[in-house]
Write a protein that holds these residues in place. Structure first.
Motif, PDB file in Angstrom:
ATOM      1  N   GLU A   1       0.980  -0.727   0.048  1.00 43.23           N
ATOM      2  CA  GLU A   1       0.069  -0.042  -0.324  1.00 43.23           C
ATOM      3  C   GLU A   1       0.989   1.166  -0.087  1.00 43.23           C
ATOM      4  O   GLU A   1       0.399   2.419  -0.533  1.00 43.23           O
ATOM      5  CB  GLU A   1      -0.836  -0.061   1.283  1.00 43.23           C
ATOM      6  N   ASN A   2       2.076   1.639   0.775  1.00 38.39           N
ATOM      7  CA  ASN A   2       3.029   2.388   0.595  1.00 38.39           C
ATOM      8  C   ASN A   2       3.514   2.477  -0.633  1.00 38.39           C
ATOM      9  O   ASN A   2       3.685   4.096  -0.994  1.00 38.39           O
ATOM     10  CB  ASN A   2       4.232   2.020   1.528  1.00 38.39           C
ATOM     11  N   GLU A   3       3.740   1.843  -1.725  1.00 40.84           N
ATOM     12  CA  GLU A   3       4.134   1.543  -2.982  1.00 40.84           C
ATOM     13  C   GLU A   3       2.850   2.103  -4.027  1.00 40.84           C
ATOM     14  O   GLU A   3       2.114   1.468  -5.124  1.00 40.84           O
ATOM     15  CB  GLU A   3       4.413   0.387  -3.762  1.00 40.84           C
ATOM     16  N   SER A   4       1.480   2.516  -3.453  1.00 41.61           N
ATOM     17  CA  SER A   4       0.224   2.624  -4.145  1.00 41.61           C
ATOM     18  C   SER A   4      -0.756   1.131  -4.600  1.00 41.61           C
ATOM     19  O   SER A   4      -1.509   1.381  -5.700  1.00 41.61           O
ATOM     20  CB  SER A   4       0.104   3.528  -5.301  1.00 41.61           C
ATOM     21  N   TYR A   5      -0.143   0.061  -3.896  1.00 42.31           N
ATOM     22  CA  TYR A   5      -0.907  -1.268  -4.680  1.00 42.31           C
ATOM     23  C   TYR A   5      -2.010  -1.324  -3.555  1.00 42.31           C
ATOM     24  O   TYR A   5      -2.083  -0.940  -2.128  1.00 42.31           O
ATOM     25  CB  TYR A   5       0.696  -2.274  -4.746  1.00 42.31           C
ATOM     26  N   SER A   6      -3.150  -1.328  -4.095  1.00 41.21           N
ATOM     27  CA  SER A   6      -4.282  -1.785  -3.770  1.00 41.21           C
ATOM     28  C   SER A   6      -4.224  -3.615  -3.188  1.00 41.21           C
ATOM     29  O   SER A   6      -3.832  -4.462  -3.985  1.00 41.21           O
ATOM     30  CB  SER A   6      -5.608  -2.217  -4.053  1.00 41.21           C
ATOM     31  N   VAL A   7      -4.935  -4.009  -1.684  1.00 41.22           N
ATOM     32  CA  VAL A   7      -4.961  -5.286  -1.715  1.00 41.22           C
ATOM     33  C   VAL A   7      -5.139  -5.843  -0.434  1.00 41.22           C
ATOM     34  O   VAL A   7      -6.192  -4.659  -0.136  1.00 41.22           O
ATOM     35  CB  VAL A   7      -3.058  -4.980  -0.326  1.00 41.22           C
ATOM     36  N   LYS A   8      -6.053  -6.646  -0.771  1.00 39.87           N
ATOM     37  CA  LYS A   8      -6.898  -7.480  -0.038  1.00 39.87           C
ATOM     38  C   LYS A   8      -7.184  -9.272   0.759  1.00 39.87           C
ATOM     39  O   LYS A   8      -5.706  -9.730   0.378  1.00 39.87           O
ATOM     40  CB  LYS A   8      -8.499  -8.330  -0.664  1.00 39.87           C
TER      41      LYS A   8
ATOM     42  N   PRO B   1       1.649  -2.017  10.612  1.00 35.68           N
ATOM     43  CA  PRO B   1       1.298  -3.016   9.384  1.00 35.68           C
ATOM     44  C   PRO B   1       0.298  -2.879   9.329  1.00 35.68           C
ATOM     45  O   PRO B   1      -0.493  -2.422  10.114  1.00 35.68           O
ATOM     46  CB  PRO B   1       1.015  -4.666  10.623  1.00 35.68           C
ATOM     47  N   ALA B   2      -1.233  -2.930   8.195  1.00 34.01           N
ATOM     48  CA  ALA B   2      -1.922  -2.784   7.666  1.00 34.01           C
ATOM     49  C   ALA B   2      -3.033  -4.296   8.247  1.00 34.01           C
ATOM     50  O   ALA B   2      -4.245  -4.446   7.687  1.00 34.01           O
ATOM     51  CB  ALA B   2      -2.588  -3.009   5.880  1.00 34.01           C
TER      52      ALA B   2
END
Length: 482
Positions: A39-46, A181-182
């Motif tokens: 996410e810190n590199e602008s990726y979306s994660v699930k 952590p996310a």
């Protein structure tokens, strides 16, 4: 951030985990670290925590088909490796172009074997994964580099199908640079059964010790790397303010290795007037009264000691580097400052006799800690004891899902013991420790837990032939503590 999901991370269901028997299910901290770096590199994660949801391979694969992400990653310990690979098989059959990635302690030490076991797996991430997972996402979504330029992986070359290893990735020097952590990607309210463990924090990495049964120093390095006290307490504040969590678990291998830093963390918690309760682990030779008093005043409620044996001879065989007097002193000083004490022990170590196991059981009850956990020596890949036992052909079982630390894995008959005897000693240890009248008077709530444990671990398996599930919560990697 992208509207579509770029990466799905899966925590596999562990059908043999003891935590599932008694509700000990905690958020996947490792995946939340990977997700925050992405996410810190602008990726979306699930994140799909199927150990919590228990939806199964097919249902998870259906969900991922709808998402259609470029990349899917799964984490795996030794007991969950087969399960983890089944998720990837289902997903790859539906989405043949998805990049499938796996990481964790087991695959770090057996990358080639893991890739050979599954044609549906594309790459194995070894050791720390925060930087590697981002570069893999770059490769798949931006196509701006070749996969052979990504350090720290073993992968299947798409051109010829051969397995190839890239350059080793250096360990991360500045742990403060890693995003928190996310936690927003997991449903914290659904982990109510172990609310006191949802606030897991890792404040350091690396271990300077050489215990034969542990692989931690080989995964995270022999050098102790730590986060700054301010950075640690910033994360604690986030847990309190954002997630309303005041019960914290420090998950470090050696939280108290640097006493000065441990004291500074305690001081910073008090300086910010934070009302928390936390658990931390320590080697028995790294504590003193002043340190524990300071930590207690900042919220430390329980200390976890990896003792491992009540026989000095066996401790020496383990290369534990402690004495029984160290143990007694550490437990006494913790009690002196009014801390709860949790001790852990390993039974069935190569070279151990039945008398040694009885010494361990007697010693553990003599210590009179508040809680005690016992396990059977389980030689996880990557540990020195695993390599030694493989060389001597003394490992009887390579069915990884049975590596639960509650079942005998060794060819005990060839070293003068028997599997049944080792299992009996495990049952004896739990029953002797937790059924003492004085103990039950002090810890009355443990009566129900012990009845569940005896039923699930030692009675039902005999009646039904099912795998045993005893009371064992491991605060560290795979085999007991450091």
């Amino acid at each position: 951030m992208n509207k579509n999901i770029d990466v799905v991370l899966i925590n596999p269901y562990d059908e043999n985990a003891v935590k599932n028997a008694l509700g000990f299910i905690t958020p996947p901290l490792n995946l939340m670290y990977l997700a925050s770096s992405l996410e810190n590199e602008s990726y979306s994660v699930k994140i799909i925590d199927d150990d919590l949801l228990q939806q199964g391979y097919e249902e998870v694969a259906k969900q991922i088909k709808k998402i259609n992400p470029p990349m899917v990653g799964v984490t795996a310990g030794t007991s969950t490796i087969k399960s983890a690979l089944k998720y990837l098989e289902q997903i790859k059959n539906i989405l043949p172009n998805v990049l499938t990635v796996i990481g964790g302690p087991h695959t770090t030490f057996m990358p080639y074997e893991t890739l050979k076991d599954s044609e549906y797996l594309d790459a194995v991430v070894m050791c720390e994964g925060e930087e590697t997972i981002v570069e893999l996402a770059d490769h798949k979504t931006k196509n701006n580099q070749n996969i052979d330029d990504i350090k720290g992986i073993v992968y299947r070359d798409s051109s010829d199908g051969k397995l190839k290893t890239t350059e080793k990735r250096p360990l991360i020097k500045d742990l403060d640079s890693i995003p928190f952590p996310a936690r927003h990607l997991v449903p914290f309210s659904d982990y109510d059964a172990t609310q006191d463990q949802t606030g897991g924090i890792i404040t350091s990495r690396g271990c300077v010790y050489n215990c034969n049964y542990c692989s931690s120093s080989l995964i995270m390095g022999k050098k102790f790397r730590s986060r700054s006290p301010n950075n640690v307490v910033d994360e604690i504040e986030e847990l309190i303010d954002t997630y309303h969590i005041n019960d914290i678990g420090f998950m470090d291998d050696t939280f108290m290795l640097n006493k000065k830093r441990a004291n500074e963390i305690a001081d910073e918690i008090k300086a910010r007037n934070l009302d928390i309760s936390f658990v931390a682990s320590s080697r028995v030779d790294r504590v003193d009264k002043d340190l524990l008093e300071n930590l207690k005043s900042s919220g430390l409620s329980t200390i976890y000691y990896g003792v491992e044996s009540g026989s000095q001879r066996i401790l020496d065989l383990m290369k534990k580097g402690i004495t029984l007097k160290n143990v007694e002193d550490a437990v006494r000083v913790a009690k002196d400052v009014n801390l709860n004490v949790l001790t852990s022990f390993i039974l069935g170590y190569p070279g151990e006799t039945e008398d040694d196991m009885d010494k361990t059981i007697d010693f553990s009850t003599k210590l009179d800690s508040d809680y005690c956990q016992y396990s059977i020596l389980t030689p996880f890949p990557g540990t020195p004891i695993y390599d030694d036992l493989i060389e001597k052909n003394l490992i009887d079982n390579d069915e990884w899902n049975k590596y639960t630390v509650l079942k005998p894995i060794l060819k005990y008959s060839e070293i003068g013991l028997s599997k049944k005897m080792v299992e009996r000693k495990l049952a004896k240890a739990y029953l002797k420790f937790y059924t003492r009248p004085r103990y039950l008077l002090k810890h009355r709530y443990m009566v129900k837990i012990m009845l569940q444990t005896v039923l699930r671990s030692f009675i039902l398996p005999k009646l039904t032939g099912t795998n045993s599930k005893g009371w064992y919560q491991n605060l560290d990697n795979e085999n007991s503590s450091k």
